[in-house]
Design an enzyme around this catalytic site. Structure first.
Site, PDB file in Angstrom:
ATOM      1  N   CYS A 237       0.831  -1.201   0.000  1.00  0.00           N
ATOM      2  CA  CYS A 237       0.000   0.000   0.000  1.00  0.00           C
ATOM      3  C   CYS A 237       0.873   1.262   0.000  1.00  0.00           C
ATOM      4  O   CYS A 237       1.448   1.596  -1.023  1.00  0.00           O
ATOM      5  CB  CYS A 237      -0.970  -0.025   1.177  1.00  0.00           C
ATOM      6  N   HIS A 363      -3.624  -5.118   0.055  1.00  0.00           N
ATOM      7  CA  HIS A 363      -3.224  -5.615   1.377  1.00  0.00           C
ATOM      8  C   HIS A 363      -3.288  -7.145   1.368  1.00  0.00           C
ATOM      9  O   HIS A 363      -4.249  -7.747   1.879  1.00  0.00           O
ATOM     10  CB  HIS A 363      -4.136  -5.050   2.467  1.00  0.00           C
ATOM     11  N   GLU A 365      -1.823  -9.254   3.146  1.00  0.00           N
ATOM     12  CA  GLU A 365      -1.739  -9.870   4.472  1.00  0.00           C
ATOM     13  C   GLU A 365      -3.102 -10.323   4.978  1.00  0.00           C
ATOM     14  O   GLU A 365      -3.197 -11.247   5.795  1.00  0.00           O
ATOM     15  CB  GLU A 365      -1.104  -8.906   5.487  1.00  0.00           C
TER      16      GLU A 365
END
Length: 393
Positions: A237, A363, A365
Site C-alpha cells: 500500500c 493488502h 496480508e
C-alpha cells in the site's frame, strides 16, 4: 464483561437467540482464572461475577472456556459449574501456551470442545480431522532455520498496529519451516539514525501501509537501502507509493517528486488522486475499498508466486500511481507487472535484476492463513532466506 461500551453488543447477542431459536444458538464465554502468587492459588470469583452479569441481562452461557496460567483443579471446575449453572464437562480449561497461539485449537479439541458444540447444536458431523493443523503446528514448533525481516513502519509503538503483517510473515515462515524474526523499526528512527545503521544485518525489508506525512522520509530511505544493496524488498500500500517516490527521486532524477497526499503542489506528483476523484467531497468516498481484480504480467515474480494471471486482493487506499509518468519509469526498468484489468490502475511493481523487489497497492496480508501462506509473503521470505545463506558463504 464490565465495559459499558460492550452493552449494545451484548443486547444484540441476547436478542439473537430469540430470532433464531435457542436450538440454533449457543453461548460460549471466555473467562480468566487469575493465579495469585502471594496466596499460592487460583481464583474463580472473577468468572462467577462475569457470568452473574451475563445472566442478569438474559444470557446464560452454555460453555465456559477458562483461561489460566496453571492447571485448574477438578474441584474448582466443579465449583465454577455449580455457581455458573453449567455442566461440569462444559467448564473447559485453556492454559496459556508458551510457544505458539496455534497450539490453542489443538488443546480445545483435546478438551472435547468440538464434541460439545456438535452435541448441543444437534449437528450431524463426521469425526474431526485436524491432521493438516497438527502438521502445520509441528512446522511451527520445529523450525529448521531462521530469517530476520525488518518491518519499517510509522506505528511501531502500537503492538497490534501491523498484526496482520506479522501473522502473514509467520505463515510464510511456517510454510518454509522457518522462524521469522521481525525487527520492528520506527521509520522516524531511520530518518534520524540512517538506514545503514538501522537496517544492518537484516535479510529482508518490508514497508507496510499507513496514512499521513509522518515517517515517510524514513520509509523512502529504507526502500533506497533495499534497492541499492540488493536486499529483498516488499512494499504494501503506502509501501508501493514510497517505492515510486524513491525511484522517481533517486533513479529518474525528478527532484521534488512526491505524493499529493503530502504536498499538493509538488513539481512531480508521481502519486496522486485520479481526475474523477477530485469532484468527490466526502473523504471516505474517494477510497478504493474491498476486493479488486488485478491482471498480472506473464512471467513476472508475482505471476510465478500466484500461479495465475488474474487475482483479487483487498484494498484500502485513496491515492494512485500517476500514469503520466509511466513511460519514464519503464524506460529505467521499473516493471508495472500488475494493473486493473482495464490497465488504468497500477497494482504491482517490480524491479527486474533485483534479487526480489515487489510492491503492491493492495493488502495481501488479509488473505494469509497459517495452513496456507500468502504466495507473495512466502516468496518474499524465501528470497530473504536465500540472501541469508549467500551472506554465510
Amino acid at each position: 464483561m464490565g465495559d459499558i461500551e460492550g452493552l449494545p453488543f451484548l443486547e444484540a447477542i441476547r436478542q439473537f437467540a430469540l430470532d433464531v431459536s435457542k436450538q440454533n444458538c449457543m453461548y460460549i464465554h471466555l473467562t480468566l482464572i487469575p493465579y495469585l502468587k502471594a496466596a499460592g492459588e487460583a481464583k474463580s470469583k472473577p468468572t462467577q461475577h462475569s457470568v452473574e452479569q451475563l445472566r442478569r441481562i438474559g444470557i446464560q452461557p452454555d460453555i465456559l472456556i477458562c483461561r489460566t496460567e496453571r492447571e485448574m483443579p477438578r474441584d474448582m471446575a466443579e465449583k465454577i459449574a455449580m455457581f455458573c449453572n453449567v455442566e461440569p464437562r462444559a467448564v473447559i480449561e485453556e492454559r496459556d501456551k508458551a510457544l505458539s497461539i496455534y497450539e490453542v485449537p489443538v488443546s480445545l479439541v483435546e478438551n472435547k470442545l468440538d464434541e460439545l458444540i456438535v452435541e448441543k447444536l444437534g449437528l450431524k458431523a463426521k469425526s474431526l480431522d485436524i491432521s493438516d493443523w497438527r502438521a502445520m503446528l509441528q512446522r511451527v514448533l520445529n523450525p529448521k532455520q531462521e530469517v530476520t525481516i525488518a518491518v519499517v513502519g510509522k506505528y511501531m509503538k502500537l503492538q497490534d498496529a501491523y498484526k496482520s503483517v506479522y501473522e502473514a510473515l509467520d505463515h510464510a515462515g511456517i510454510s518454509l519451516q522457518t522462524r521469522v524474526l521481525v525487527r520492528k523499526i520506527e521509520s522516524e528512527d531511520v530518518e534520524r539514525e540512517g538506514a545503514d545503521r538501522m537496517l544492518s544485518g537484516v535479510d529482508g525489508v518490508l514497508v507496510p501501509g499507513g496514512f499521513g506525512y509522518r515517517g515517510i522520509p524514513g520509509k523512502i530511505e529504507a526502500i533506497r537501502y533495499a534497492r541499492e544493496r540488493g536486499v529483498p524488498f516488499f512494499g504494501i500500500c503506502l509501501g508501493l507509493q514510497c517505492a515510486v517516490i524513491e525511484f522517481a527521486r533517486n533513479v529518474l532524477g525528478l527532484e521534488g517528486a512526491n505524493t499529493t497526499e503530502i504536498e499538493r503542489d509538488c513539481p512531480h506528483p508521481v502519486v496522486c488522486l485520479l481526475d474523477e476523484q477530485y469532484d468527490i467531497t466526502r473523504l471516505g468516498g474517494t477510497m478504493r475499498l474491498g476486493l479488486c481484480p488485478c491482471a498480472l504480467k506473464e512471467g513476472s515474480r508475482s505471476h510465478e508466486a500466484y500461479g495465475s494471471l488474474l487475482v483479487q486482493e483487498r484494498h484500502r487506499h485513496r491515492y494512485e500511481f500517476n500514469n503520466s509518468y509511466r513511460t519514464q519509469f519503464e524506460e529505467q526498468s521499473m516493471d508495472f507487472v500488475g494493473t486493473s484489468p482495464d490497465g488504468n490502475l497500477v497494482e504491482v511493481i517490480e524491479l527486474p535484476g533485483h534479487p526480489w523487489y515487489v510492491a503492491v497497492q493492495c493488502h495481501p496480508e488479509f488473505r494469509s492463513k497459517p495452513t496456507k501462506a500468502h504466495p507473495l509473503f512466502r516468496d518474499f521470505v524465501r528470497a530473504s532466506l536465500e540472501r541469508r545463506e549467500q551472506n554465510k558463504r
